[in-house]
Design a protein around this motif. Structure first.
Motif, PDB file in Angstrom:
ATOM      1  N   UNK A 105      -6.710 -22.330  13.233  1.00 30.93           N
ATOM      2  CA  UNK A 105      -5.589 -22.486  14.165  1.00 30.93           C
ATOM      3  C   UNK A 105      -4.732 -21.234  14.142  1.00 30.93           C
ATOM      4  N   UNK A 106      -4.482 -20.700  12.962  1.00 30.81           N
ATOM      5  CA  UNK A 106      -3.620 -19.536  12.827  1.00 30.81           C
ATOM      6  C   UNK A 106      -4.094 -18.344  13.628  1.00 30.81           C
ATOM      7  N   UNK A 107      -5.378 -18.051  13.573  1.00 32.26           N
ATOM      8  CA  UNK A 107      -5.873 -16.877  14.299  1.00 32.26           C
ATOM      9  C   UNK A 107      -5.781 -17.080  15.809  1.00 32.26           C
ATOM     10  N   UNK A 108      -5.975 -18.303  16.261  1.00 29.37           N
ATOM     11  CA  UNK A 108      -5.806 -18.587  17.687  1.00 29.37           C
ATOM     12  C   UNK A 108      -4.351 -18.397  18.106  1.00 29.37           C
ATOM     13  N   UNK A 109      -3.433 -18.802  17.237  1.00 25.35           N
ATOM     14  CA  UNK A 109      -2.020 -18.659  17.555  1.00 25.35           C
ATOM     15  C   UNK A 109      -1.602 -17.190  17.583  1.00 25.35           C
ATOM     16  N   UNK A 110      -2.101 -16.401  16.642  1.00 26.84           N
ATOM     17  CA  UNK A 110      -1.803 -14.960  16.640  1.00 26.84           C
ATOM     18  C   UNK A 110      -2.231 -14.343  17.965  1.00 26.84           C
ATOM     19  N   UNK A 111      -3.452 -14.627  18.380  1.00 27.40           N
ATOM     20  CA  UNK A 111      -3.965 -14.060  19.632  1.00 27.40           C
ATOM     21  C   UNK A 111      -3.135 -14.513  20.833  1.00 27.40           C
ATOM     22  N   UNK A 112      -2.801 -15.801  20.873  1.00 24.54           N
ATOM     23  CA  UNK A 112      -2.042 -16.343  21.996  1.00 24.54           C
ATOM     24  C   UNK A 112      -0.653 -15.711  22.084  1.00 24.54           C
ATOM     25  N   UNK A 113       0.020 -15.600  20.944  1.00 25.58           N
ATOM     26  CA  UNK A 113       1.358 -14.999  20.951  1.00 25.58           C
ATOM     27  C   UNK A 113       1.308 -13.539  21.396  1.00 25.58           C
ATOM     28  N   UNK A 114       0.303 -12.808  20.907  1.00 28.39           N
ATOM     29  CA  UNK A 114       0.167 -11.405  21.291  1.00 28.39           C
ATOM     30  C   UNK A 114      -0.088 -11.275  22.790  1.00 28.39           C
ATOM     31  N   UNK A 115      -0.908 -12.163  23.333  1.00 24.64           N
ATOM     32  CA  UNK A 115      -1.240 -12.097  24.760  1.00 24.64           C
ATOM     33  C   UNK A 115      -0.028 -12.351  25.640  1.00 24.64           C
ATOM     34  N   UNK A 116       0.910 -13.139  25.157  1.00 23.33           N
ATOM     35  CA  UNK A 116       2.075 -13.431  25.994  1.00 23.33           C
ATOM     36  C   UNK A 116       3.282 -12.550  25.669  1.00 23.33           C
ATOM     37  N   UNK A 117       3.071 -11.543  24.808  1.00 23.90           N
ATOM     38  CA  UNK A 117       4.101 -10.545  24.558  1.00 23.90           C
ATOM     39  C   UNK A 117       5.025 -10.828  23.399  1.00 23.90           C
ATOM     40  N   UNK A 118       4.710 -11.848  22.593  1.00 24.53           N
ATOM     41  CA  UNK A 118       5.495 -12.135  21.399  1.00 24.53           C
ATOM     42  C   UNK A 118       4.911 -11.391  20.207  1.00 24.53           C
ATOM     43  N   UNK A 119       5.666 -11.337  19.123  1.00 29.12           N
ATOM     44  CA  UNK A 119       5.211 -10.662  17.913  1.00 29.12           C
ATOM     45  C   UNK A 119       4.782 -11.703  16.883  1.00 29.12           C
ATOM     46  N   UNK A 120       3.569 -11.571  16.393  1.00 34.38           N
ATOM     47  CA  UNK A 120       3.048 -12.475  15.376  1.00 34.38           C
ATOM     48  C   UNK A 120       2.919 -11.735  14.048  1.00 34.38           C
ATOM     49  N   UNK A 121       3.584 -12.253  13.026  1.00 31.07           N
ATOM     50  CA  UNK A 121       3.446 -11.734  11.662  1.00 31.07           C
ATOM     51  C   UNK A 121       2.536 -12.694  10.917  1.00 31.07           C
ATOM     52  N   UNK A 122       1.361 -12.236  10.568  1.00 41.37           N
ATOM     53  CA  UNK A 122       0.382 -13.090   9.916  1.00 41.37           C
ATOM     54  C   UNK A 122       0.397 -12.921   8.404  1.00 41.37           C
ATOM     55  N   UNK A 123       0.815 -13.954   7.690  1.00 42.47           N
ATOM     56  CA  UNK A 123       0.817 -13.930   6.232  1.00 42.47           C
ATOM     57  C   UNK A 123      -0.587 -14.303   5.759  1.00 42.47           C
ATOM     58  N   UNK A 124      -1.238 -13.399   5.065  1.00 45.75           N
ATOM     59  CA  UNK A 124      -2.615 -13.623   4.610  1.00 45.75           C
ATOM     60  C   UNK A 124      -2.741 -13.269   3.130  1.00 45.75           C
ATOM     61  N   UNK A 125      -3.785 -13.769   2.474  1.00 43.80           N
ATOM     62  CA  UNK A 125      -3.875 -13.585   1.028  1.00 43.80           C
ATOM     63  C   UNK A 125      -4.935 -12.582   0.587  1.00 43.80           C
ATOM     64  N   UNK A 126      -5.686 -12.014   1.536  1.00 49.46           N
ATOM     65  CA  UNK A 126      -6.692 -11.015   1.177  1.00 49.46           C
ATOM     66  C   UNK A 126      -6.494  -9.758   2.009  1.00 49.46           C
ATOM     67  N   UNK A 127      -6.752  -8.614   1.386  1.00 45.05           N
ATOM     68  CA  UNK A 127      -6.492  -7.335   2.045  1.00 45.05           C
ATOM     69  C   UNK A 127      -7.317  -7.174   3.321  1.00 45.05           C
ATOM     70  N   UNK A 128      -8.572  -7.627   3.320  1.00 46.23           N
ATOM     71  CA  UNK A 128      -9.407  -7.467   4.507  1.00 46.23           C
ATOM     72  C   UNK A 128      -8.897  -8.294   5.691  1.00 46.23           C
ATOM     73  N   UNK A 129      -8.100  -9.328   5.408  1.00 45.33           N
ATOM     74  CA  UNK A 129      -7.576 -10.168   6.480  1.00 45.33           C
ATOM     75  C   UNK A 129      -6.439  -9.483   7.240  1.00 45.33           C
ATOM     76  N   UNK A 130      -5.791  -8.510   6.602  1.00 48.17           N
ATOM     77  CA  UNK A 130      -4.710  -7.778   7.267  1.00 48.17           C
ATOM     78  C   UNK A 130      -5.246  -7.057   8.501  1.00 48.17           C
ATOM     79  N   UNK A 131      -6.373  -6.385   8.352  1.00 52.71           N
ATOM     80  CA  UNK A 131      -6.978  -5.684   9.491  1.00 52.71           C
ATOM     81  C   UNK A 131      -7.430  -6.662  10.570  1.00 52.71           C
ATOM     82  N   UNK A 132      -7.917  -7.816  10.153  1.00 54.61           N
ATOM     83  CA  UNK A 132      -8.368  -8.823  11.115  1.00 54.61           C
ATOM     84  C   UNK A 132      -7.198  -9.304  11.982  1.00 54.61           C
ATOM     85  N   UNK A 133      -6.051  -9.526  11.356  1.00 59.76           N
ATOM     86  CA  UNK A 133      -4.864  -9.946  12.108  1.00 59.76           C
ATOM     87  C   UNK A 133      -4.471  -8.862  13.113  1.00 59.76           C
ATOM     88  N   UNK A 134      -4.583  -7.596  12.702  1.00 62.33           N
ATOM     89  CA  UNK A 134      -4.260  -6.488  13.615  1.00 62.33           C
ATOM     90  C   UNK A 134      -5.198  -6.490  14.811  1.00 62.33           C
TER      91      UNK A 134
END
Length: 224
Positions: free
Chosen positions: A13-42
């Motif tokens: 659900x979280x990754x879908x929400x990040x994408x949706x917020x970005x598409x509508x011009x909002x800023x999504x800060x994704x709190x993740x627990x692994x370093x490789x996930x930081x790039x994925x959120x970007x």
């Protein structure tokens, strides 16, 4: 532009929400627990922040949340994680976020729970009982937190494409709902201040998502 901190941003659900917020011009800060996930959120259009909610302090999480207008808690230990991690993630992570939000200047808090988490369960249900107990207790804590909370309790989650239509009520009866539609529902709640103070179940239905939120926010007795 709204800035939303998502705890559990790498989840389905979280990754879908990040994408949706970005598409509508909002800023999504994704709190993740692994370093490789930081790039994925970007890659999804958000900003990844590396922080393990199972070991972070209130102060560390508050720093990560500072600047956000709202927090969405959609983290979960997941299948096969065992009773201990369900307690430390599904319950403990939520309690930590509830404590960290006020010092970060955040009052709005949306939590993803699950349909039926307050229902009685056989004591020998093992991991399932641990999951239900963790979610139910986290919801109870949030309702008494003083935050501007909304608790969403989806039915069985699917990966079906968004239909854009749901059934939303204090009690909807059993059913399934797509994760895409849950992400849209979170966004609609973020847009609707009157949705604060409500706990709703959600499944697939016939009402457009934003309309369902507006109607339920005005329904007497819809808040818990």
């Amino acid at each position: 532009m709204t800035t939303v901190a998502i705890i559990g941003a790498h989840g389905k659900i979280g990754r879908r929400l990040v994408r949706l917020l970005a598409q509508r011009g909002d800023k999504a800060i994704g709190i993740v627990r692994r370093a490789d996930q930081v790039d994925f959120i970007a890659e999804l259009g958000g900003t990844g922040v590396l922080l393990d909610i199972e070991s972070a302090t209130v102060e560390e999480l508050a720093e990560a949340l500072t600047g956000a207008d709202a927090v969405v808690f959609t983290a979960g230990a997941g299948a096969g994680s065992g009773p201990l991690r369900k307690r430390t993630v599904d319950y403990g992570g939520s309690v930590l976020a509830q404590a960290a939000a006020p010092p970060a200047g955040v009052r709005r808090f949306i939590q993803i729970s699950g349909m039926g988490v307050d229902d009685p369960v056989a004591p020998d249900s093992g991991d399932w009982a641990a999951y239900l107990g963790a979610k139910s207790d986290a919801d109870r804590r949030l309702r008494s937190s003083g935050l501007q909370w909304t608790i969403l309790r989806p039915g069985t989650l699917t990966d079906a494409p968004s239909s854009g239509q749901i059934s939303l009520a204090k009690s909807t009866g059993p059913g399934s709902v797509s994760r895409d539609d849950v992400a849209e529902l979170i966004a609609a709640c973020l847009d609707a201040p009157a949705s604060a103070g409500n706990q709703w179940e959600v499944r697939e239905g016939s009402a457009p998502v934003a309309q369902a939120v507006t109607e339920q926010s005005r329904t007497p007795g819809s808040a818990s």
